[in-house]
Design a protein around this motif. Structure first.
Motif, PDB file in Angstrom:
ATOM      1  N   THR A  18      -2.123   2.624  -4.548  1.00 18.69           N
ATOM      2  CA  THR A  18      -1.163   2.736  -3.454  1.00 18.69           C
ATOM      3  C   THR A  18      -1.652   3.716  -2.393  1.00 18.69           C
ATOM      4  O   THR A  18      -1.578   3.422  -1.190  1.00 18.69           O
ATOM      5  N   GLU A  19      -2.160   4.868  -2.814  1.00 21.34           N
ATOM      6  CA  GLU A  19      -2.653   5.852  -1.848  1.00 21.34           C
ATOM      7  C   GLU A  19      -3.886   5.347  -1.106  1.00 21.34           C
ATOM      8  O   GLU A  19      -4.026   5.560   0.094  1.00 21.34           O
ATOM      9  N   LEU A  29      -4.644   2.287  -0.389  1.00 25.57           N
ATOM     10  CA  LEU A  29      -4.256   1.241   0.559  1.00 25.57           C
ATOM     11  C   LEU A  29      -3.658   1.815   1.839  1.00 25.57           C
ATOM     12  O   LEU A  29      -3.559   1.106   2.846  1.00 25.57           O
ATOM     13  N   LYS A  30      -3.303   3.085   1.836  1.00 26.01           N
ATOM     14  CA  LYS A  30      -2.797   3.751   3.044  1.00 26.01           C
ATOM     15  C   LYS A  30      -3.930   4.170   3.990  1.00 26.01           C
ATOM     16  O   LYS A  30      -3.678   4.472   5.153  1.00 26.01           O
ATOM     17  N   VAL A  31      -5.161   4.190   3.491  1.00 20.31           N
ATOM     18  CA  VAL A  31      -6.315   4.577   4.309  1.00 20.31           C
ATOM     19  C   VAL A  31      -6.654   3.427   5.254  1.00 20.31           C
ATOM     20  O   VAL A  31      -6.791   2.279   4.818  1.00 20.31           O
ATOM     21  N   ALA A  43      -7.619  10.458  -0.794  1.00 21.32           N
ATOM     22  CA  ALA A  43      -6.529   9.573  -1.192  1.00 21.32           C
ATOM     23  C   ALA A  43      -6.349   9.568  -2.707  1.00 21.32           C
ATOM     24  O   ALA A  43      -5.222   9.542  -3.196  1.00 21.32           O
TER      25      ALA A  43
END
Length: 73
Positions: A21-22, A24-26, A57
């Protein structure tokens, strides 16, 4: 592009999901597949991404998660 992240601290499927999840925020990351059994994460991107951002991340997903290395595959 594809990156392989060697990690430390992933213990279960929930850990894997948190890291994915983290990542995919990049910006530029299109897919992330963490595997706590091998302590690796495969990351797919649409463009070159700063490896420091990927490592950050992983750590942002939880204090016990660490990226030991990030290499282009």
């Amino acid at each position: 592009m594809k990156y392989i992240i060697k990690t430390e601290g992933l213990m279960c499927g929930h850990c894997d999901a948190s890291v994915e999840t983290e990542l995919l925020k990049v910006a530029g990351v299109t897919d992330a597949d963490a595997d706590h059994e091998t302590q690796t994460v495969e990351v797919e991107t649409s463009e070159a991404v700063d490896t420091n951002l990927l490592a950050q991340a992983v750590h942002a997903a939880g204090e016990k998660f660490h990226a030991l290395s990030v290499t282009e595959a």
